[in-house]
Design a protein around this motif. Structure first.
Motif, PDB file in Angstrom:
ATOM      1  N   ASP A   1       0.861  -1.160  -0.231  1.00  0.00           N
ATOM      2  CA  ASP A   1       0.034  -0.020   0.164  1.00  0.00           C
ATOM      3  C   ASP A   1       0.925   1.236  -0.161  1.00  0.00           C
ATOM      4  O   ASP A   1       0.577   2.447  -0.669  1.00  0.00           O
ATOM      5  CB  ASP A   1      -1.001  -0.023   1.150  1.00  0.00           C
ATOM      6  N   ALA A   2       1.741   1.226   0.790  1.00  0.00           N
ATOM      7  CA  ALA A   2       2.872   2.551   0.780  1.00  0.00           C
ATOM      8  C   ALA A   2       3.554   2.571  -0.381  1.00  0.00           C
ATOM      9  O   ALA A   2       3.675   3.733  -1.058  1.00  0.00           O
ATOM     10  CB  ALA A   2       3.797   2.063   1.765  1.00  0.00           C
ATOM     11  N   LEU A   3       3.929   1.644  -1.100  1.00  0.00           N
ATOM     12  CA  LEU A   3       4.473   1.518  -2.388  1.00  0.00           C
ATOM     13  C   LEU A   3       3.471   2.153  -3.446  1.00  0.00           C
ATOM     14  O   LEU A   3       3.943   3.030  -4.228  1.00  0.00           O
ATOM     15  CB  LEU A   3       4.951   0.394  -3.045  1.00  0.00           C
ATOM     16  N   ALA A   4       2.072   1.822  -3.362  1.00  0.00           N
ATOM     17  CA  ALA A   4       1.126   2.036  -4.275  1.00  0.00           C
ATOM     18  C   ALA A   4       0.911   3.473  -4.347  1.00  0.00           C
ATOM     19  O   ALA A   4       0.428   4.124  -5.288  1.00  0.00           O
ATOM     20  CB  ALA A   4       0.016   1.249  -4.068  1.00  0.00           C
ATOM     21  N   GLU A   5       1.132   4.236  -3.241  1.00  0.00           N
ATOM     22  CA  GLU A   5       0.763   5.545  -2.883  1.00  0.00           C
ATOM     23  C   GLU A   5       1.727   6.203  -3.784  1.00  0.00           C
ATOM     24  O   GLU A   5       1.504   7.384  -4.107  1.00  0.00           O
ATOM     25  CB  GLU A   5       0.975   6.025  -1.375  1.00  0.00           C
ATOM     26  N   ASP A   6       3.002   5.882  -3.876  1.00  0.00           N
ATOM     27  CA  ASP A   6       3.799   6.345  -4.987  1.00  0.00           C
ATOM     28  C   ASP A   6       3.800   5.783  -6.378  1.00  0.00           C
ATOM     29  O   ASP A   6       5.003   5.973  -6.997  1.00  0.00           O
ATOM     30  CB  ASP A   6       5.272   6.183  -4.289  1.00  0.00           C
ATOM     31  N   ARG A   7       2.821   5.088  -6.683  1.00  0.00           N
ATOM     32  CA  ARG A   7       2.731   4.509  -7.919  1.00  0.00           C
ATOM     33  C   ARG A   7       3.757   3.426  -8.369  1.00  0.00           C
ATOM     34  O   ARG A   7       4.317   3.287  -9.283  1.00  0.00           O
ATOM     35  CB  ARG A   7       2.585   5.487  -8.776  1.00  0.00           C
TER      36      ARG A   7
END
Length: 266
Positions: A95-101
């Motif tokens: 999820d944290a990575l997805a926030e930065d695409r």
């Protein structure tokens, strides 16, 4: 069992803000041309006072730093080393990575529990032998394989599971999915992807599936492809090496003269 169309359940973990991070610079992000490598500090070298919250906070700080050098939608390989991560923690990292695409795709670990959690979540997994504690001389070479890896999931297209022992899949291996094991491979379902048993050269390893429809079978250095005309009816079958190459037999007939090993080197 997870279907091919299912989406891993999003679980948000909100760590407590301790207000202090004791392990600066331990979470690292490196660029490897086609993907990013996210490296977590070894658990054995992390201060006992450092918690998951500290680690997660470091990750957020690294992602939020102004030194971003990645492109959107870049693939991320997580090097978890000996760190024990459960499904919720992996989902929090994703999820944290997805926030930065960024997209978490592959997990490297020496912990079987982490490998199981990552495979169940649909990530490619490569399990390495356990890490030796500090100041302890490395173990001598041995033929004993790692403990069998049991995974209840469907291995989807693009997902690869590597394990230095036997792999047991309670589910299916879809076309485009790969299982690479130093020991045997047992698929309690349909095997329609690639299976490579005895990847370190053991020709006595076996591949078993309830329904054998592989794209490719490999045992040690032997290679076999699926027949052009699939059978009209399927039975549980075993693939094994003979002097003429890889052969497939019904499990009921094969078990009369052979037996499956469960992860012990032969």
């Amino acid at each position: 069992m997870t279907s091919d169309s299912s989406v891993p359940i999003a679980v948000s973990v909100v760590p407590e803000n301790t207000g202090e991070v004791n392990c600066h610079e331990q979470v690292r992000i490196k660029s490897d041309q086609r993907w990013l490598t996210l490296i977590l500090p070894p658990e054995a070298e992390t201060p006992a006072t450092a918690s998951w919250s500290d680690l997660w906070q470091q990750l957020k700080q690294r992602l939020n730093a102004g030194e971003r050098f990645w492109q959107p939608n870049t693939e991320v390989h997580l090097v978890a080393k000996d760190r024990l991560l459960d499904g919720r923690q992996l989902q929090a990292i994703a999820d944290a990575l997805a926030e930065d695409r960024l997209q978490l795709k592959r997990v490297y670990t020496s912990r079987r529990q982490t490998a199981v959690a990552a495979a169940a979540a649909g990530y490619s997994v490569e399990q390495a032998p356990p890490v030796s504690p500090l100041n302890q001389p490395p173990s001598p070479p041995t033929t004993v394989l790692a403990e069998p890896l049991y995974v209840q999931t469907t291995v989807r297209s693009g997902v690869e599971i590597r394990h230095p022992g036997t792999v047991i899949i309670l589910g299916e291996v879809n076309p485009g999915g790969s299982i690479i094991a130093s020991g045997d491979i047992i698929v309690w379902g349909r095997l329609r992807g690639i299976a490579h048993a005895g990847a370190e050269g053991n020709q006595e390893c076996l591949i078993m599936a309830l329904q054998m429809e592989p794209t490719q079978l490999r045992i040690a250095d032997y290679l076999a492809r699926a027949p052009e005309n699939p059978p009209a009816q399927f039975y549980p079958e075993v693939a094994y090496v003979t002097p003429e190459g890889i052969r497939i037999a019904r499990t009921t007939e094969f078990s009369k003269t052979q037996s499956l090993s469960m992860g012990v080197g032969r």
